[in-house]
Design a protein around this motif. Structure first.
Motif, PDB file in Angstrom:
ATOM      1  N   ILE A 111      49.990  33.796  37.105  1.00 37.20           N
ATOM      2  CA  ILE A 111      48.911  33.646  38.083  1.00 37.20           C
ATOM      3  C   ILE A 111      49.213  32.428  38.935  1.00 37.20           C
ATOM      4  N   ARG A 112      49.082  32.578  40.237  1.00 39.05           N
ATOM      5  CA  ARG A 112      49.398  31.493  41.171  1.00 39.05           C
ATOM      6  C   ARG A 112      48.289  31.370  42.194  1.00 39.05           C
ATOM      7  N   PHE A 113      47.787  30.153  42.390  1.00 37.20           N
ATOM      8  CA  PHE A 113      46.758  29.908  43.408  1.00 37.20           C
ATOM      9  C   PHE A 113      46.780  28.433  43.803  1.00 37.20           C
ATOM     10  N   PRO A 114      46.100  28.053  44.903  1.00 30.63           N
ATOM     11  CA  PRO A 114      46.163  26.667  45.387  1.00 30.63           C
ATOM     12  C   PRO A 114      45.702  25.666  44.329  1.00 30.63           C
ATOM     13  N   PHE A 115      46.396  24.544  44.281  1.00 32.67           N
ATOM     14  CA  PHE A 115      46.086  23.485  43.314  1.00 32.67           C
ATOM     15  C   PHE A 115      44.977  22.591  43.860  1.00 32.67           C
ATOM     16  N   THR A 116      43.895  22.492  43.124  1.00 27.53           N
ATOM     17  CA  THR A 116      42.818  21.548  43.406  1.00 27.53           C
ATOM     18  C   THR A 116      42.358  20.963  42.080  1.00 27.53           C
ATOM     19  N   THR A 117      41.617  19.875  42.145  1.00 27.97           N
ATOM     20  CA  THR A 117      41.131  19.251  40.922  1.00 27.97           C
ATOM     21  C   THR A 117      39.609  19.287  40.882  1.00 27.97           C
ATOM     22  N   CYS A 118      39.074  19.150  39.688  1.00 29.79           N
ATOM     23  CA  CYS A 118      37.621  19.138  39.498  1.00 29.79           C
ATOM     24  C   CYS A 118      37.032  17.756  39.696  1.00 29.79           C
ATOM     25  N   ARG A 119      37.861  16.752  39.872  1.00 33.17           N
ATOM     26  CA  ARG A 119      37.382  15.376  40.033  1.00 33.17           C
ATOM     27  C   ARG A 119      37.286  15.000  41.489  1.00 33.17           C
ATOM     28  N   ARG A 166      52.622  22.728  37.856  1.00 33.43           N
ATOM     29  CA  ARG A 166      52.299  22.590  39.281  1.00 33.43           C
ATOM     30  C   ARG A 166      53.579  22.720  40.084  1.00 33.43           C
ATOM     31  N   GLU A 167      53.541  23.608  41.072  1.00 33.77           N
ATOM     32  CA  GLU A 167      54.671  23.790  41.972  1.00 33.77           C
ATOM     33  C   GLU A 167      54.200  23.513  43.396  1.00 33.77           C
ATOM     34  N   ASP A 168      54.582  22.344  43.907  1.00 32.92           N
ATOM     35  CA  ASP A 168      54.122  21.891  45.226  1.00 32.92           C
ATOM     36  C   ASP A 168      52.582  21.870  45.257  1.00 32.92           C
ATOM     37  N   ARG A 169      51.997  22.691  46.089  1.00 31.54           N
ATOM     38  CA  ARG A 169      50.536  22.693  46.221  1.00 31.54           C
ATOM     39  C   ARG A 169      49.885  23.850  45.476  1.00 31.54           C
ATOM     40  N   GLU A 170      50.614  24.429  44.553  1.00 31.62           N
ATOM     41  CA  GLU A 170      50.087  25.574  43.819  1.00 31.62           C
ATOM     42  C   GLU A 170      50.104  25.302  42.321  1.00 31.62           C
ATOM     43  N   LEU A 171      49.162  25.921  41.636  1.00 29.97           N
ATOM     44  CA  LEU A 171      49.119  25.901  40.182  1.00 29.97           C
ATOM     45  C   LEU A 171      49.615  27.247  39.674  1.00 29.97           C
ATOM     46  N   VAL A 172      50.499  27.219  38.709  1.00 28.08           N
ATOM     47  CA  VAL A 172      51.057  28.445  38.148  1.00 28.08           C
ATOM     48  C   VAL A 172      50.705  28.500  36.664  1.00 28.08           C
ATOM     49  N   LEU A 173      49.981  29.539  36.287  1.00 28.78           N
ATOM     50  CA  LEU A 173      49.595  29.765  34.897  1.00 28.78           C
ATOM     51  C   LEU A 173      50.338  31.000  34.404  1.00 28.78           C
ATOM     52  N   THR A 174      50.942  30.901  33.233  1.00 26.21           N
ATOM     53  CA  THR A 174      51.678  32.045  32.696  1.00 26.21           C
ATOM     54  C   THR A 174      51.258  32.302  31.251  1.00 26.21           C
ATOM     55  N   VAL A 227      46.115  19.043  33.891  1.00 25.43           N
ATOM     56  CA  VAL A 227      44.967  19.173  32.975  1.00 25.43           C
ATOM     57  C   VAL A 227      43.629  19.133  33.709  1.00 25.43           C
ATOM     58  N   ASP A 228      43.584  18.457  34.855  1.00 25.10           N
ATOM     59  CA  ASP A 228      42.337  18.369  35.623  1.00 25.10           C
ATOM     60  C   ASP A 228      42.261  19.406  36.738  1.00 25.10           C
ATOM     61  N   ALA A 229      43.226  20.314  36.788  1.00 19.91           N
ATOM     62  CA  ALA A 229      43.230  21.341  37.844  1.00 19.91           C
ATOM     63  C   ALA A 229      42.001  22.237  37.713  1.00 19.91           C
ATOM     64  N   ALA A 230      41.443  22.636  38.854  1.00 24.04           N
ATOM     65  CA  ALA A 230      40.285  23.533  38.879  1.00 24.04           C
ATOM     66  C   ALA A 230      40.767  24.975  38.794  1.00 24.04           C
ATOM     67  N   PRO A 246      37.750  22.688  34.630  1.00 23.04           N
ATOM     68  CA  PRO A 246      39.052  22.032  34.460  1.00 23.04           C
ATOM     69  C   PRO A 246      39.975  22.877  33.585  1.00 23.04           C
ATOM     70  N   LEU A 247      41.242  22.819  33.876  1.00 23.02           N
ATOM     71  CA  LEU A 247      42.202  23.607  33.106  1.00 23.02           C
ATOM     72  C   LEU A 247      42.136  23.254  31.624  1.00 23.02           C
TER      73      LEU A 247
END
Length: 370
Positions: A362-370, A298-306, A262-265, A228-229
């Motif tokens: 960093i940008r990649f598809p948004f998914t969750t660990c739950r 979160r941008e649409d279906r992507e997670l962006v970490l900077t 916060v729950d993003a994988a 989890p993030l």
């Protein structure tokens, strides 16, 4: 075992050999014969098909025998294989054609007198016609069996190749991930050594305690597993708290994580090399205050970490020490490889200098660990 399970096992067994496809091909051939017999008024619908059951069984058995012969000749040269298969197919065709003719003659004499007007006439024309039809059926059956086996072999090879490629990617990602810990450990031990040399023992002890906590979480983490993030941010916070001990008030830290992320994988320790670079190039090489920002949105279906670092430069020559757009740092290269192995083209890393520092996104598809 119930009847459904038994039927399923029989079906799988039949189709794993030549028997299943051979039954279908020969059955279809004799259905056509039955249709023709009905159209020319030789027999009622279905009667010719029933009478052909022994011929169908013989055709299936001979097809299976030729297919087994083909399998046993894999180690022979192709010329030998082709010659033997041709001989076997012609022999089977002769046996099948003669059996068809004489079995039909027997059935006409024993059960269907109306068939005798044509069934008893075993002429060269009937022999050649039966031979051509049976040869065509054998060739069709063997060709389809060869194609089916080639297709299954290609699927198995493709599955094995995909499995091997996935295993290699997992191993490579694990190796890339594990390369980060020694780098961080080296930097941290240097910091502790510096504190001891400056007689800042209490701070050195505090940093050692935080280092133990950080390494405990790091070593217990699976390098191939997503986390989890919030767990990733906790690790980054622990690292930055260690560095804050070294740089004191000169280092300003800002962690901004959107609540819906916060729950993003995320791949474990994906941010670590950029936070290390922010400290190494944005804090340790400048004389003035420095600011490190870690953000997640979160941008649409992507997670962006900077990860962004900015600094007030006390020496005009210092900016030249910042990483260039063509940085070949091990952390950046490792992260690109990890993203490629994990997400393919959907994992992106954009990093480069800004007016007063450096920014990595960093940008990649948004998914969750739950």
């Amino acid at each position: 075992m119930n009847s459904a399970d038994l039927l399923e096992r029989v079906r799988v067994k039949l189709w794993s050999t030549a028997v299943g496809p051979a039954i279908v091909i020969w059955f279809f051939g004799y259905v056509l014969v039955d249709i023709v017999a009905f159209l020319v008024n030789r027999s009622a619908p279905g009667m010719s098909l029933v009478a052909s059951i022994p011929m169908l069984v013989l055709g299936v058995c001979q097809t299976e025998a030729i297919d087994m012969l083909r399998a046993r000749m894999e180690r022979f040269r192709w010329t030998v294989r082709a010659s033997l298969l041709l001989l076997a197919t012609l022999s089977a065709t002769a046996v099948q054609a003669l059996f068809d003719l004489y079995w039909t003659r027997y059935v006409a004499l024993a059960f269907f007198p109306t068939w005798q007007t044509w069934a008893l006439q075993i002429t060269p024309q009937r022999i050649s016609t039966a031979g051509v039809l049976n040869l065509w059926t054998f060739c069709l059956a063997l060709t389809l069996l060869w194609a089916a086996r080639a297709s299954r072999s290609a699927e198995v090879n493709a599955a094995r190749a995909a499995e091997a490629e996935a295993a290699a990617a997992r191993a490579q990602s694990a190796a890339l991930r594990l390369q980060l810990n020694p780098h961080f450990l080296f930097n941290t031990m240097n910091s502790i050594s510096s504190l001891v040399a400056l007689d800042r023992k209490s701070e050195a002890e505090e940093m050692m305690g935080r280092l133990c906590d950080f390494l405990r979480g790091s070593l217990n983490a699976d390098p191939m597993a997503d986390v989890p993030l919030c767990q990733e941010i906790d690790a980054i916070d622990a690292y930055l708290s260690i560095e804050a001990t070294r740089f004191g008030e000169r280092l300003e830290i800002d962690i901004d994580v959107a609540p819906d992320t916060v729950d993003a994988a995320v791949p474990s320790f994906i941010l670590q090399p950029f936070v290390e670079n922010a400290i190494k190039h944005g804090v340790s090489l400048v004389k003035g205050p420095a600011h490190v920002t870690v953000a997640a949105v979160r941008e649409d279906r992507e997670l962006v970490l900077t990860v962004t670092n900015s600094a007030s430069f006390g020496d005009p020559a210092v900016p030249g020490h910042l990483p260039s757009r063509h940085s070949t740092g091990i952390g950046i290269n490792n992260t690109r490889e990890r993203l490629r192995n994990r997400y393919g083209v959907r994992g992106k890393l954009v990093a480069g200098p800004t007016n007063d520092g450096y920014r990595a996104a960093i940008r990649f598809p948004f998914t969750t660990c739950r």
